[in-house]
Design a protein around this motif. Structure first.
Motif, PDB file in Angstrom:
ATOM      1  N   ARG A 127     -15.588  24.622  24.860  1.00  0.00           N
ATOM      2  CA  ARG A 127     -15.338  25.157  26.204  1.00  0.00           C
ATOM      3  C   ARG A 127     -14.868  26.605  26.165  1.00  0.00           C
ATOM      4  O   ARG A 127     -15.010  27.332  27.143  1.00  0.00           O
ATOM      5  CB  ARG A 127     -14.298  24.292  26.924  1.00  0.00           C
ATOM      6  N   LYS A 128     -14.302  27.020  25.053  1.00  0.00           N
ATOM      7  CA  LYS A 128     -13.872  28.416  24.948  1.00  0.00           C
ATOM      8  C   LYS A 128     -15.060  29.372  24.873  1.00  0.00           C
ATOM      9  O   LYS A 128     -14.946  30.546  25.224  1.00  0.00           O
ATOM     10  CB  LYS A 128     -12.990  28.599  23.706  1.00  0.00           C
ATOM     11  N   LYS A 129     -16.213  28.904  24.371  1.00  0.00           N
ATOM     12  CA  LYS A 129     -17.341  29.793  24.138  1.00  0.00           C
ATOM     13  C   LYS A 129     -18.584  29.457  24.953  1.00  0.00           C
ATOM     14  O   LYS A 129     -19.509  30.255  25.025  1.00  0.00           O
ATOM     15  CB  LYS A 129     -17.707  29.780  22.650  1.00  0.00           C
ATOM     16  N   MET A 130     -18.658  28.263  25.516  1.00  0.00           N
ATOM     17  CA  MET A 130     -19.869  27.835  26.204  1.00  0.00           C
ATOM     18  C   MET A 130     -19.558  27.228  27.562  1.00  0.00           C
ATOM     19  O   MET A 130     -18.427  26.823  27.827  1.00  0.00           O
ATOM     20  CB  MET A 130     -20.622  26.808  25.330  1.00  0.00           C
ATOM     21  N   ASN A 131     -20.591  27.159  28.380  1.00  0.00           N
ATOM     22  CA  ASN A 131     -20.476  26.587  29.708  1.00  0.00           C
ATOM     23  C   ASN A 131     -20.808  25.100  29.623  1.00  0.00           C
ATOM     24  O   ASN A 131     -21.988  24.721  29.624  1.00  0.00           O
ATOM     25  CB  ASN A 131     -21.427  27.318  30.653  1.00  0.00           C
ATOM     26  N   VAL A 132     -19.786  24.262  29.495  1.00  0.00           N
ATOM     27  CA  VAL A 132     -20.029  22.833  29.296  1.00  0.00           C
ATOM     28  C   VAL A 132     -19.155  21.989  30.214  1.00  0.00           C
ATOM     29  O   VAL A 132     -18.011  22.333  30.505  1.00  0.00           O
ATOM     30  CB  VAL A 132     -19.756  22.400  27.835  1.00  0.00           C
ATOM     31  N   ASP A 133     -19.727  20.873  30.646  1.00  0.00           N
ATOM     32  CA  ASP A 133     -18.945  19.785  31.221  1.00  0.00           C
ATOM     33  C   ASP A 133     -18.749  18.749  30.128  1.00  0.00           C
ATOM     34  O   ASP A 133     -19.483  18.733  29.132  1.00  0.00           O
ATOM     35  CB  ASP A 133     -19.680  19.160  32.411  1.00  0.00           C
ATOM     36  N   VAL A 134     -17.762  17.864  30.322  1.00  0.00           N
ATOM     37  CA  VAL A 134     -17.408  16.908  29.274  1.00  0.00           C
ATOM     38  C   VAL A 134     -17.292  15.508  29.866  1.00  0.00           C
ATOM     39  O   VAL A 134     -16.652  15.313  30.901  1.00  0.00           O
ATOM     40  CB  VAL A 134     -16.079  17.291  28.581  1.00  0.00           C
ATOM     41  N   LEU A 135     -17.918  14.537  29.200  1.00  0.00           N
ATOM     42  CA  LEU A 135     -17.759  13.116  29.522  1.00  0.00           C
ATOM     43  C   LEU A 135     -17.192  12.428  28.285  1.00  0.00           C
ATOM     44  O   LEU A 135     -17.799  12.470  27.217  1.00  0.00           O
ATOM     45  CB  LEU A 135     -19.102  12.487  29.906  1.00  0.00           C
ATOM     46  N   VAL A 136     -16.007  11.797  28.439  1.00  0.00           N
ATOM     47  CA  VAL A 136     -15.342  11.130  27.321  1.00  0.00           C
ATOM     48  C   VAL A 136     -15.422   9.620  27.531  1.00  0.00           C
ATOM     49  O   VAL A 136     -14.915   9.107  28.533  1.00  0.00           O
ATOM     50  CB  VAL A 136     -13.868  11.542  27.199  1.00  0.00           C
ATOM     51  N   GLY A 137     -16.035   8.911  26.579  1.00  0.00           N
ATOM     52  CA  GLY A 137     -16.121   7.457  26.648  1.00  0.00           C
ATOM     53  C   GLY A 137     -15.181   6.819  25.645  1.00  0.00           C
ATOM     54  O   GLY A 137     -15.154   7.204  24.476  1.00  0.00           O
ATOM     55  N   SER A 138     -14.385   5.848  26.089  1.00  0.00           N
ATOM     56  CA  SER A 138     -13.427   5.185  25.211  1.00  0.00           C
ATOM     57  C   SER A 138     -13.498   3.682  25.427  1.00  0.00           C
ATOM     58  O   SER A 138     -13.703   3.209  26.546  1.00  0.00           O
ATOM     59  CB  SER A 138     -12.005   5.681  25.512  1.00  0.00           C
ATOM     60  N   ARG A 139     -13.290   2.930  24.338  1.00  0.00           N
ATOM     61  CA  ARG A 139     -13.268   1.469  24.474  1.00  0.00           C
ATOM     62  C   ARG A 139     -11.931   0.973  25.008  1.00  0.00           C
ATOM     63  O   ARG A 139     -11.849  -0.116  25.565  1.00  0.00           O
ATOM     64  CB  ARG A 139     -13.550   0.805  23.114  1.00  0.00           C
ATOM     65  N   THR A 140     -10.858   1.773  24.830  1.00  0.00           N
ATOM     66  CA  THR A 140      -9.530   1.359  25.284  1.00  0.00           C
ATOM     67  C   THR A 140      -8.961   2.421  26.228  1.00  0.00           C
ATOM     68  O   THR A 140      -9.370   3.584  26.186  1.00  0.00           O
ATOM     69  CB  THR A 140      -8.575   1.171  24.088  1.00  0.00           C
ATOM     70  N   PRO A 141      -8.012   2.049  27.086  1.00  0.00           N
ATOM     71  CA  PRO A 141      -7.487   2.991  28.092  1.00  0.00           C
ATOM     72  C   PRO A 141      -6.860   4.237  27.473  1.00  0.00           C
ATOM     73  O   PRO A 141      -6.270   4.182  26.392  1.00  0.00           O
ATOM     74  CB  PRO A 141      -6.431   2.155  28.830  1.00  0.00           C
ATOM     75  N   PHE A 142      -6.975   5.352  28.183  1.00  0.00           N
ATOM     76  CA  PHE A 142      -6.348   6.602  27.750  1.00  0.00           C
ATOM     77  C   PHE A 142      -4.850   6.546  28.026  1.00  0.00           C
ATOM     78  O   PHE A 142      -4.419   6.021  29.052  1.00  0.00           O
ATOM     79  CB  PHE A 142      -6.972   7.781  28.488  1.00  0.00           C
ATOM     80  N   GLN A 143      -4.077   7.141  27.128  1.00  0.00           N
ATOM     81  CA  GLN A 143      -2.622   7.156  27.280  1.00  0.00           C
ATOM     82  C   GLN A 143      -2.088   8.529  27.655  1.00  0.00           C
ATOM     83  O   GLN A 143      -0.879   8.725  27.734  1.00  0.00           O
ATOM     84  CB  GLN A 143      -1.974   6.647  25.984  1.00  0.00           C
ATOM     85  N   ILE A 144      -2.998   9.481  27.834  1.00  0.00           N
ATOM     86  CA  ILE A 144      -2.621  10.808  28.342  1.00  0.00           C
ATOM     87  C   ILE A 144      -3.617  11.193  29.424  1.00  0.00           C
ATOM     88  O   ILE A 144      -4.771  10.744  29.404  1.00  0.00           O
ATOM     89  CB  ILE A 144      -2.614  11.881  27.230  1.00  0.00           C
ATOM     90  N   PRO A 145      -3.207  12.018  30.389  1.00  0.00           N
ATOM     91  CA  PRO A 145      -4.169  12.488  31.392  1.00  0.00           C
ATOM     92  C   PRO A 145      -5.127  13.503  30.773  1.00  0.00           C
ATOM     93  O   PRO A 145      -4.722  14.325  29.950  1.00  0.00           O
ATOM     94  CB  PRO A 145      -3.266  13.134  32.454  1.00  0.00           C
TER      95      PRO A 145
END
Length: 217
Positions: free
Chosen positions: A109-127
């Motif tokens: 993200r510092k160098k390119m124009n990107v969106d991000v999709l994060v897939g996880s099997r277990t719940p996230f513990q941080i926002p």
């Protein structure tokens, strides 16, 4: 490539088994490159380089004694890097990742124009400020509802790679491969992958390959 002695600053738990490890030292690297880190038994492990809270950082999924030592016990960690080839693309991209690649996402993200999709099997513990999906069903639903992008970069489990390849077939898709390796410099040959141009090695030819370059059978 340089010999490294990294000082662990702190760790942040992302989900059930994945942590972000921040270092005091800064490393000059290109997005997509990785570092080989040593554990107490001198077993080196590859970790893709990235950033978190403006510090050089890696994401670590605890799978055994070595990764557990890095997260829970290590204060100073020896290693070498940066290794592999960097990645940079013009246009608008979508980065599809598991939590083990969150720090790499910040580097891109510092160098390119990107969106991000994060897939996880277990719940996230941080926002997270990215689009997220927990579980296969939600991940597939969000993958199917993504808009059109100039290119896509996938970095996650084998299952995530195959699902994304099937879903995005015909588009410009890249994969950041994770393979076992002992050296990171092309000597051990343990990270060999089959491509349509013959055998290549993740450490020296990758770690990022075009999807239509890889053999998927």
């Amino acid at each position: 490539m340089e010999r490294l002695l990294l000082t662990k600053k702190k760790t942040i738990r992302v989900n059930e088994d994945t942590w972000i490890v921040l270092f005091e030292e800064r490393i000059d690297f290109s997005p997509g490159q990785f570092v080989m880190l040593e554990t107490p038994k001198l077993v080196r492990k590859p970790f893709v380089l990235g950033y978190w809270e403006d510090h050089t950082a890696i994401s670590v999924q605890v799978k055994g004694k070595g990764t557990k030592w890095i997260v829970e016990e290590a204060e100073k960690i020896k290693g070498h890097g940066p290794l592999g080839n960097g990645f940079e693309k013009p246009g608008k991209g979508l980065l599809i990742i598991s939590p083990t690649c969150l720090t790499m996402a910040e580097a891109l993200r510092k160098k390119m124009n990107v969106d991000v999709l994060v897939g996880s099997r277990t719940p996230f513990q941080i926002p997270l400020e990215h689009e997220t999906a927990v579980g296969d069903e939600e991940f597939l639903r969000k993958l199917s509802s993504t808009g059109e992008y100039d290119w896509y970069l996938v970095s996650g489990s084998r299952g995530m790679e195959k699902v994304c390849w099937e879903h995005l077939r015909g588009k410009e898709v890249y994969f950041s491969l994770e393979e076992y390796m002992g050296c990171g410099i092309g000597a051990c040959k343990s990270c060999a992958v089959f491509t349509k141009e013959g055998v290549k090695h993740v450490c020296t030819d990758g770690p990022i390959f075009r999807g239509d370059e890889l053999c998927w059978s």
